[in-house]
Enzyme design. Structure first.
Site, PDB file in Angstrom:
ATOM      1  N   ASP A 176     -11.355 -32.667  35.825  1.00 21.51           N
ATOM      2  CA  ASP A 176     -12.125 -31.432  36.033  1.00 21.51           C
ATOM      3  C   ASP A 176     -13.580 -31.801  36.339  1.00 21.51           C
ATOM      4  O   ASP A 176     -14.509 -31.262  35.746  1.00 21.51           O
ATOM      5  CB  ASP A 176     -12.036 -30.556  34.783  1.00 21.51           C
ATOM      6  CG  ASP A 176     -12.417 -29.101  35.055  1.00 21.51           C
ATOM      7  OD1 ASP A 176     -12.413 -28.699  36.229  1.00 21.51           O
ATOM      8  OD2 ASP A 176     -12.722 -28.379  34.089  1.00 21.51           O
ATOM      9  N   ALA A 194     -14.807 -20.712  26.277  1.00 22.43           N
ATOM     10  CA  ALA A 194     -15.605 -21.092  25.110  1.00 22.43           C
ATOM     11  C   ALA A 194     -17.090 -20.960  25.419  1.00 22.43           C
ATOM     12  O   ALA A 194     -17.488 -20.750  26.569  1.00 22.43           O
ATOM     13  CB  ALA A 194     -15.274 -22.524  24.713  1.00 22.43           C
ATOM     14  N   GLN A 195     -17.904 -21.080  24.368  1.00 22.35           N
ATOM     15  CA  GLN A 195     -19.347 -21.159  24.563  1.00 22.35           C
ATOM     16  C   GLN A 195     -19.914 -22.223  23.633  1.00 22.35           C
ATOM     17  O   GLN A 195     -19.250 -22.672  22.697  1.00 22.35           O
ATOM     18  CB  GLN A 195     -20.024 -19.813  24.352  1.00 22.35           C
ATOM     19  CG  GLN A 195     -20.024 -19.268  22.949  1.00 22.35           C
ATOM     20  CD  GLN A 195     -20.631 -17.863  22.923  1.00 22.35           C
ATOM     21  OE1 GLN A 195     -20.429 -17.049  23.823  1.00 22.35           O
ATOM     22  NE2 GLN A 195     -21.383 -17.558  21.870  1.00 22.35           N
ATOM     23  N   VAL A 196     -21.167 -22.629  23.908  1.00 19.07           N
ATOM     24  CA  VAL A 196     -21.764 -23.784  23.239  1.00 19.07           C
ATOM     25  C   VAL A 196     -23.055 -23.374  22.541  1.00 19.07           C
ATOM     26  O   VAL A 196     -23.885 -22.660  23.119  1.00 19.07           O
ATOM     27  CB  VAL A 196     -22.043 -24.902  24.267  1.00 19.07           C
ATOM     28  CG1 VAL A 196     -22.827 -26.039  23.638  1.00 19.07           C
ATOM     29  CG2 VAL A 196     -20.736 -25.425  24.841  1.00 19.07           C
ATOM     30  N   LYS A 249     -19.030 -26.472  20.295  1.00 18.55           N
ATOM     31  CA  LYS A 249     -18.270 -25.692  21.273  1.00 18.55           C
ATOM     32  C   LYS A 249     -17.247 -24.861  20.508  1.00 18.55           C
ATOM     33  O   LYS A 249     -16.476 -25.401  19.702  1.00 18.55           O
ATOM     34  CB  LYS A 249     -17.569 -26.634  22.257  1.00 18.55           C
ATOM     35  CG  LYS A 249     -16.819 -25.931  23.378  1.00 18.55           C
ATOM     36  CD  LYS A 249     -16.276 -26.954  24.377  1.00 18.55           C
ATOM     37  CE  LYS A 249     -15.572 -26.295  25.542  1.00 18.55           C
ATOM     38  NZ  LYS A 249     -15.093 -27.288  26.541  1.00 18.55           N
ATOM     39  N   ALA A 262     -18.834 -19.815  28.977  1.00 20.20           N
ATOM     40  CA  ALA A 262     -17.813 -19.780  30.030  1.00 20.20           C
ATOM     41  C   ALA A 262     -16.663 -18.896  29.566  1.00 20.20           C
ATOM     42  O   ALA A 262     -16.720 -18.282  28.498  1.00 20.20           O
ATOM     43  CB  ALA A 262     -17.334 -21.183  30.359  1.00 20.20           C
ATOM     44  N   SER A 263     -15.599 -18.856  30.352  1.00 15.76           N
ATOM     45  CA  SER A 263     -14.513 -17.912  30.084  1.00 15.76           C
ATOM     46  C   SER A 263     -13.723 -18.252  28.828  1.00 15.76           C
ATOM     47  O   SER A 263     -13.235 -17.367  28.141  1.00 15.76           O
ATOM     48  CB  SER A 263     -13.568 -17.861  31.283  1.00 15.76           C
ATOM     49  OG  SER A 263     -13.098 -19.153  31.586  1.00 15.76           O
ATOM     50  N   LEU A 288     -26.174 -21.859  24.247  1.00 14.71           N
ATOM     51  CA  LEU A 288     -26.778 -22.724  25.266  1.00 14.71           C
ATOM     52  C   LEU A 288     -26.090 -22.522  26.613  1.00 14.71           C
ATOM     53  O   LEU A 288     -26.723 -22.549  27.668  1.00 14.71           O
ATOM     54  CB  LEU A 288     -26.658 -24.193  24.832  1.00 14.71           C
ATOM     55  CG  LEU A 288     -27.192 -25.245  25.796  1.00 14.71           C
ATOM     56  CD1 LEU A 288     -28.713 -25.151  25.908  1.00 14.71           C
ATOM     57  CD2 LEU A 288     -26.789 -26.650  25.329  1.00 14.71           C
ATOM     58  N   ALA A 289     -24.773 -22.336  26.574  1.00 15.73           N
ATOM     59  CA  ALA A 289     -23.977 -22.098  27.790  1.00 15.73           C
ATOM     60  C   ALA A 289     -22.746 -21.299  27.396  1.00 15.73           C
ATOM     61  O   ALA A 289     -22.277 -21.370  26.256  1.00 15.73           O
ATOM     62  CB  ALA A 289     -23.578 -23.417  28.433  1.00 15.73           C
TER      63      ALA A 289
END
Length: 544
Positions: free
Chosen positions: A286, A135-137, A152, A132-133, A129-130
């Protein structure tokens, strides 16, 4: 250095030189070998001459990959260390990378949970779904109740990359302080802070605990919703939480099309932040736009949705009090109070000259008030205060750096949503109410309430403690009297020995005079008596 490190270092050098970043090397004697060494890579040319330095630095970090992207994002918050033009460019870095294979993600999750995914989840989507550097989902549904969730998962190959690049960063950081003004950049501290941030983000159990606490703090809140975490399925490298649907807070057009009350939304962002800091002493650190959504429901009474609690901050009671009073004193232009608060809090050394410090704060901050009050930035106020205080040897306060970074995010977001947002008007009542709640009868009552369980537990022990204290007092009193008597006797002995030493010295002196006058018999008698007195006095002095 290992062959792998040398290969990676060459890649970093090639990227930096291709963006013309060798102009960052100071032109001083110490860097002469580096500047000469640049000619050793003569075939690598600056391919981006038409771009500004900050943009070139951002593009270089983007090309170096996820570890350096996150490093650049962190540097963008350290506006006390870098020019604003560079910091603004670094803040544009996007932590978006290609996803890794979904089948690998499935296998990795199954290894962590200890069984096939179908045991706990239905409809697991191998397409991320998404991403990043770190982790991913992926999406799925809980088998037990059909609720939609997201899983995640940490990238399986990220840890060796982080270790290798951070090791290189430390090598560079060891060299930077040798440069003019290099110490002011605190390179080791910056790399250490970055390493800690990465390590925290790699532990999803930590993020799960943070999300659970933040959700509890805002339970039934009309301002912020935090998705539910399913702790039974969380591991160090896997986290499972409720799937949410909302409008990204950065999508202004979609929010307006939804009919969102932008004024209330902007003000609530400020209130959410100050509630976290001053009520809960626990804040999401964050809160960039990628981690904040707005619920589709009730656009006239908008609700924030917060995700990704990997980085959080906290302030102790003293830090909160000094921070609130600093803001109030600053906006009242009471620079003397601001200086005294910095000293009283221990943020600057106790021997700081308050008058000099006050003058420095006034010089830096007074021009800020040339703007209308509504346009003054809290984040830049803190930044100016920290920069001024650093000249007076202010120690870096990590919790305040996190706070200032988050405040800049919130301010930027609030004014993007509603440009007329008056941050001070929104925050001042909150700050003043909090300060007033810390003094007077309500504060005393609250303190007594908080301590009541402790005293209820200790109350039965009080008679025994009093009896023990009295016995101890009696014992100590007896010992003190004995010591006093012994000291008295010792002083008497010392006086006697000193008296005998004095007589001995006098007799020896007289004997010497008789010896000079040729009266040998009298001289021997006096000198013998004197020597005897001296020996007895010395003996008694030694025994005492």
């Amino acid at each position: 250095m290992t062959p792998g490190e040398i290969k990676r270092l060459y890649f970093i050098i090639r990227v930096f030189l291709s963006y013309g970043l060798d102009e960052l090397i100071p032109k001083v004697k110490l860097t002469l070998p580096l500047r000469i060494g640049r000619f050793g890579f003569f075939w690598i040319k600056n391919q981006h001459k038409g771009k500004e330095l900050g943009e070139r630095l951002r593009l270089a970090l983007q090309e170096l990959g996820p570890v350096w992207i996150k490093f650049g994002q962190m540097l963008s918050t350290r506006r006390d260390l870098f020019p604003l033009a560079i910091a603004d460019q670094l803040s544009l870095l996007q932590d978006k990378v290609a996803s890794f294979d979904g089948k690998l993600a499935r296998r990795y999750i199954e290894e962590s949970l200890g069984g096939p995914l179908e045991q706990w989840f239905d409809d697991f989507d191998e397409k991320a779904l998404a991403s990043a550097s770190i982790a991913q989902v992926h999406t799925a549904k809980l088998k037990e109740n059909g609720k939609e969730v997201v899983l995640k998962v940490i990238r399986p190959d990220i840890l060796p990359v982080i270790k290798a690049d951070v090791k290189l960063m430390y090598r560079i950081a060891n060299w930077v302080p040798l440069l003019p003004d290099g110490r002011r950049l605190r390179p080791k501290e910056v790399v250490r802070e970055y390493e800690k941030t990465l390590i925290d983000e790699l532990n999803l159990l930590r993020e799960s605990a943070n999300a659970i606490q933040l959700r509890r703090n805002f339970e039934n809140s009309s301002m912020l919703y935090v998705p539910e975490v399913y702790a039974d399925y969380c591991r160090e490298n896997v986290m499972v939480m409720e799937r949410i649907y909302g409008i990204p807070v950065s999508d202004i057009a979609a929010l307006k099309a939804q009919g969102t009350n932008m004024k209330i939304l902007a003000e609530r962002g400020v209130k959410v932040f100050f509630t976290q800091v001053f009520r809960d002493s626990f804040f999401h650190a964050d809160m960039h736009p990628g981690n904040i959504f707005v619920s589709y429901e009730h656009p006239e009474d908008p609700l924030y949705i917060g995700i990704d609690c990997g980085i959080v901050g906290s302030l102790n009671k003293e830090d909160k009090r000094y921070l609130a009073e600093n803001f109030i004193a600053f906006f009242n232009r009471d620079y003397r109070k601001v200086a005294e608060l910095h000293v009283d809090s221990g943020w600057v050394p106790a021997d700081t000259n308050v008058e000099d410090f006050e003058f420095a704060i006034r010089t830096v901050c007074e021009p800020i008030f040339e703007k209308p009050l509504a346009e003054i930035s809290f984040g830049h106020v803190l930044l100016n205060l920290f920069n001024t205080a650093r000249r007076f040897n202010m120690e870096v306060q990590p919790q305040l750096v996190l706070l200032q970074k988050t405040l800049l995010y919130i301010e930027g977001l609030g004014r993007q949503l509603y440009p007329q947002l008056d941050l001070w008007k929104t925050a001042k009542p909150f700050l003043e109410d909090w300060v007033h709640s810390q003094v007077g009868i309500p504060a005393i009552t609250q303190a007594l309430k908080e301590k009541a369980p402790y005293w209820a537990e200790k109350m039965p022990e009080i008679p025994d403690l009093i009896y023990g204290a009295l016995r101890q007092h009696k014992f100590l009193q007896s010992n003190i009297e004995q010591l006093s008597e012994q000291l008295k006797q010792q002083r008497n002995k010392q006086r006697k020995s000193q008296y005998l030493l004095g007589i001995g010295a006098t007799l020896i002196l007289c004997g010497s005079l008789f010896f000079i006058s040729a009266s040998n018999r009298m001289a021997i008698a006096f000198m013998s008596a004197g020597a005897l007195s001296w020996i007895i006095g010395w003996y008694k002095s030694g025994k005492s």
